[in-house]
Scaffold this motif. Structure first.
Motif, PDB file in Angstrom:
ATOM      1  N   ALA A  35       0.871  -1.064   0.154  1.00 50.81           N
ATOM      2  CA  ALA A  35       0.194   0.059  -0.058  1.00 50.81           C
ATOM      3  C   ALA A  35       0.959   1.343   0.064  1.00 50.81           C
ATOM      4  CB  ALA A  35      -0.815   0.114   1.242  1.00 50.81           C
ATOM      5  N   TRP A  36       0.095   2.573  -0.331  1.00 47.55           N
ATOM      6  CA  TRP A  36       0.711   3.631  -0.202  1.00 47.55           C
ATOM      7  C   TRP A  36      -0.131   4.459   0.925  1.00 47.55           C
ATOM      8  CZ3 TRP A  36       5.181   5.316  -2.327  1.00 47.55           C
ATOM      9  CH2 TRP A  36       5.580   4.725  -3.493  1.00 47.55           C
ATOM     10  N   PHE A  37       0.790   5.068   1.914  1.00 48.77           N
ATOM     11  CA  PHE A  37       0.182   5.961   2.727  1.00 48.77           C
ATOM     12  C   PHE A  37       0.740   7.184   2.609  1.00 48.77           C
ATOM     13  CE2 PHE A  37      -2.267   3.633   6.157  1.00 48.77           C
ATOM     14  CZ  PHE A  37      -2.213   2.435   5.668  1.00 48.77           C
ATOM     15  N   ARG A  38       0.243   8.373   3.297  1.00 53.04           N
ATOM     16  CA  ARG A  38       0.731   9.709   3.169  1.00 53.04           C
ATOM     17  C   ARG A  38       0.518  10.032   4.588  1.00 53.04           C
ATOM     18  NH1 ARG A  38      -3.400  12.311  -1.335  1.00 53.04           N
ATOM     19  NH2 ARG A  38      -5.316  12.442   0.195  1.00 53.04           N
ATOM     20  N   GLN A  39       1.368  11.164   4.733  1.00 53.73           N
ATOM     21  CA  GLN A  39       1.174  11.918   6.138  1.00 53.73           C
ATOM     22  C   GLN A  39       1.617  13.328   5.829  1.00 53.73           C
ATOM     23  OE1 GLN A  39       3.626  10.390   9.233  1.00 53.73           O
ATOM     24  NE2 GLN A  39       2.315  10.911  10.758  1.00 53.73           N
ATOM     25  N   CYS A  95       5.515   3.692   1.360  1.00 61.44           N
ATOM     26  CA  CYS A  95       5.151   2.492   0.661  1.00 61.44           C
ATOM     27  C   CYS A  95       5.472   1.615   2.011  1.00 61.44           C
ATOM     28  CB  CYS A  95       6.673   1.962  -0.445  1.00 61.44           C
ATOM     29  SG  CYS A  95       6.496   0.464  -0.757  1.00 61.44           S
ATOM     30  N   THR A  96       4.345   0.447   1.833  1.00 62.60           N
ATOM     31  CA  THR A  96       4.458  -0.545   3.028  1.00 62.60           C
ATOM     32  C   THR A  96       3.733  -1.684   2.594  1.00 62.60           C
ATOM     33  OG1 THR A  96       3.477  -0.637   5.342  1.00 62.60           O
ATOM     34  CG2 THR A  96       1.804   0.332   3.635  1.00 62.60           C
ATOM     35  N   ALA A  97       4.163  -2.623   3.629  1.00 61.42           N
ATOM     36  CA  ALA A  97       3.769  -4.116   3.220  1.00 61.42           C
ATOM     37  C   ALA A  97       3.403  -4.786   4.311  1.00 61.42           C
ATOM     38  CB  ALA A  97       5.035  -4.746   2.645  1.00 61.42           C
ATOM     39  N   GLY A  98       2.623  -5.659   4.394  1.00 60.56           N
ATOM     40  CA  GLY A  98       1.905  -6.433   5.413  1.00 60.56           C
ATOM     41  C   GLY A  98       1.133  -7.778   4.937  1.00 60.56           C
ATOM     42  N   TRP A  99       0.685  -8.658   5.736  1.00 57.22           N
ATOM     43  CA  TRP A  99       0.028  -9.841   5.486  1.00 57.22           C
ATOM     44  C   TRP A  99      -1.306  -9.664   6.254  1.00 57.22           C
ATOM     45  CZ3 TRP A  99       4.874  -9.078   5.313  1.00 57.22           C
ATOM     46  CH2 TRP A  99       5.618  -9.730   4.353  1.00 57.22           C
ATOM     47  N   GLN A 105      -6.820  -1.002   6.122  1.00 58.14           N
ATOM     48  CA  GLN A 105      -6.626  -1.369   7.732  1.00 58.14           C
ATOM     49  C   GLN A 105      -5.665  -2.590   7.945  1.00 58.14           C
ATOM     50  OE1 GLN A 105      -9.927  -0.219   6.204  1.00 58.14           O
ATOM     51  NE2 GLN A 105      -9.143   1.504   7.123  1.00 58.14           N
ATOM     52  N   THR A 106      -5.148  -3.195   6.915  1.00 56.38           N
ATOM     53  CA  THR A 106      -4.078  -4.125   6.963  1.00 56.38           C
ATOM     54  C   THR A 106      -2.980  -3.901   8.119  1.00 56.38           C
ATOM     55  OG1 THR A 106      -4.606  -4.811   4.757  1.00 56.38           O
ATOM     56  CG2 THR A 106      -2.423  -5.536   5.975  1.00 56.38           C
ATOM     57  N   ASP A 107      -2.532  -4.742   8.915  1.00 63.62           N
ATOM     58  CA  ASP A 107      -1.699  -4.484   9.832  1.00 63.62           C
ATOM     59  C   ASP A 107      -0.199  -4.556   9.199  1.00 63.62           C
ATOM     60  OD1 ASP A 107      -0.110  -6.602  12.543  1.00 63.62           O
ATOM     61  OD2 ASP A 107       0.173  -4.380  11.971  1.00 63.62           O
ATOM     62  N   PHE A 108       0.174  -3.401   8.402  1.00 61.43           N
ATOM     63  CA  PHE A 108       1.395  -3.210   7.853  1.00 61.43           C
ATOM     64  C   PHE A 108       2.646  -3.100   8.564  1.00 61.43           C
ATOM     65  CE2 PHE A 108      -0.583  -3.060   3.936  1.00 61.43           C
ATOM     66  CZ  PHE A 108      -1.910  -2.140   3.652  1.00 61.43           C
ATOM     67  N   GLN A 109       3.563  -3.900   8.320  1.00 60.56           N
ATOM     68  CA  GLN A 109       4.510  -4.098   9.387  1.00 60.56           C
ATOM     69  C   GLN A 109       5.985  -3.493   8.807  1.00 60.56           C
ATOM     70  OE1 GLN A 109       4.074  -8.199   8.713  1.00 60.56           O
ATOM     71  NE2 GLN A 109       2.512  -8.429  10.317  1.00 60.56           N
ATOM     72  N   TYR A 110       5.940  -3.316   7.472  1.00 60.89           N
ATOM     73  CA  TYR A 110       7.143  -2.750   7.041  1.00 60.89           C
ATOM     74  C   TYR A 110       6.907  -1.506   6.330  1.00 60.89           C
ATOM     75  CZ  TYR A 110       8.911  -7.398   7.891  1.00 60.89           C
ATOM     76  OH  TYR A 110       9.349  -8.644   8.311  1.00 60.89           O
ATOM     77  N   TRP A 111       7.722  -0.434   6.631  1.00 59.52           N
ATOM     78  CA  TRP A 111       7.790   0.774   6.021  1.00 59.52           C
ATOM     79  C   TRP A 111       8.818   1.230   5.496  1.00 59.52           C
ATOM     80  CZ3 TRP A 111       2.985   3.468   6.179  1.00 59.52           C
ATOM     81  CH2 TRP A 111       1.950   2.720   6.980  1.00 59.52           C
ATOM     82  N   GLY A 112       8.856   2.007   4.090  1.00 59.83           N
ATOM     83  CA  GLY A 112       9.776   2.614   3.470  1.00 59.83           C
ATOM     84  C   GLY A 112      10.214   4.023   4.334  1.00 59.83           C
ATOM     85  N   GLN A 113      11.136   4.691   3.758  1.00 58.54           N
ATOM     86  CA  GLN A 113      11.611   6.016   4.360  1.00 58.54           C
ATOM     87  C   GLN A 113      10.647   7.118   3.974  1.00 58.54           C
ATOM     88  OE1 GLN A 113      13.924   6.585   6.799  1.00 58.54           O
ATOM     89  NE2 GLN A 113      13.473   4.230   6.828  1.00 58.54           N
ATOM     90  N   GLY A 114       9.927   6.785   2.914  1.00 55.49           N
ATOM     91  CA  GLY A 114       9.283   8.109   2.316  1.00 55.49           C
ATOM     92  C   GLY A 114       9.734   8.622   1.287  1.00 55.49           C
TER      93      GLY A 114
END
Length: 120
Positions: A35-39, A95-99, A105-114
């Motif tokens: 997924a992609w998130f933004r902040q 950028c993020t990844a999870g299972w 609303q997935t439990d994303f466990q890994y994140w990039g630096q943005g």
């Protein structure tokens, strides 16, 4: 192990387009939900779009019809194509990844630096 590195951010004018990319290293058997998130500074991180290992995608209401998420697991790349950008789309994009069930609303466990996107 999962490693994520975003690229493609920059400064654009309102109405323009921008494409973000995430180089992924996923050393797992099962392909993750990505997924992609933004902040924006001072605000909570917001989910933008998610895609599962079979290519099914989901979007935040604010970007439906404007943004497109895609993945190419053969090239280890996650992409976010953004069109008709608005100043409110500005922020740090992650950028993020999870299972698990794949949505925003997935439990994303890994994140990039943005990577920073600024729309003026």
């Amino acid at each position: 192990q999962v490693q994520l590195v975003e690229s493609g951010g920059g400064s654009v004018q309102a109405g323009e387009s921008l494409t973000l990319a995430c180089a992924t290293v996923v050393e797992t058997i099962r392909r993750p939900c990505m997924a992609w998130f933004r902040q924006v500074s001072g605000r909570e991180r917001e989910g933008v779009a998610a895609i599962d290992g079979d290519g099914r995608s989901t979007y935040a209401d604010s970007v439906k019809g404007l943004f497109t998420i895609s993945r190419d697991d053969t090239k280890n790349t996650l992409t976010l194509q953004m069109t008709s950008l608005k100043p409110e789309d500005s922020g740090m994009y992650y950028c993020t990844a999870g299972w698990g069930y794949c949505d925003l609303q997935t439990d994303f466990q890994y994140w990039g630096q943005g990577t920073q996107v600024t729309v003026s």
